[in-house]
Design a protein around this motif. Sequence first.
Motif, PDB file in Angstrom:
ATOM      1  N   GLU A   1      84.739 -29.787 -94.876  1.00 19.04           N
ATOM      2  CA  GLU A   1      83.569 -29.706 -95.752  1.00 19.04           C
ATOM      3  C   GLU A   1      83.365 -28.309 -96.311  1.00 19.04           C
ATOM      4  N   ASN A   2      84.053 -27.330 -95.750  1.00 21.49           N
ATOM      5  CA  ASN A   2      83.986 -25.961 -96.248  1.00 21.49           C
ATOM      6  C   ASN A   2      84.889 -25.872 -97.475  1.00 21.49           C
ATOM      7  N   PRO A   3      84.349 -25.497 -98.647  1.00 21.97           N
ATOM      8  CA  PRO A   3      85.167 -25.462 -99.871  1.00 21.97           C
ATOM      9  C   PRO A   3      86.323 -24.460 -99.806  1.00 21.97           C
ATOM     10  N   ASN A   4      86.248 -23.480 -98.921  1.00 24.95           N
ATOM     11  CA  ASN A   4      87.313 -22.482 -98.790  1.00 24.95           C
ATOM     12  C   ASN A   4      88.354 -22.881 -97.744  1.00 24.95           C
ATOM     13  N   TYR A   5      88.187 -24.038 -97.153  1.00 30.51           N
ATOM     14  CA  TYR A   5      89.080 -24.477 -96.086  1.00 30.51           C
ATOM     15  C   TYR A   5      90.363 -25.045 -96.664  1.00 30.51           C
TER      16      TYR A   5
END
Length: 101
Positions: A59-63
């Motif tokens: 859910e982390n866009p930078n993941y």
Amino acid sequence: MELIINGGNAKSSAFEAIEAAKQHKYDLASFKLKEADDFLVKGHNSQTSMLTKAAENAENPNYNEEVPLIMVHAQDHIMTAIMFRDIANEFVELYKKIDLK
């Protein structure tokens, strides 16, 4: 590593179930199949924990998840163990039927 260890232990227990059935030790064979199931549950719980963590991180866009080779190897171990456990059960049942004749 938990997946690999539990998968390997489950497969070993399933193989021991077949060996017990060959020797007409069906109580031991049943025990070994149950033991294999217990190892598979432990492996499944470990797998579920890893998948939950991955889903939370996704859910982390930078993941950006990269699947390490050891994870592919671990998945292979657990899936092979599941299949082998199922086949071991069939062998045990077959030995029982042969003994009845």
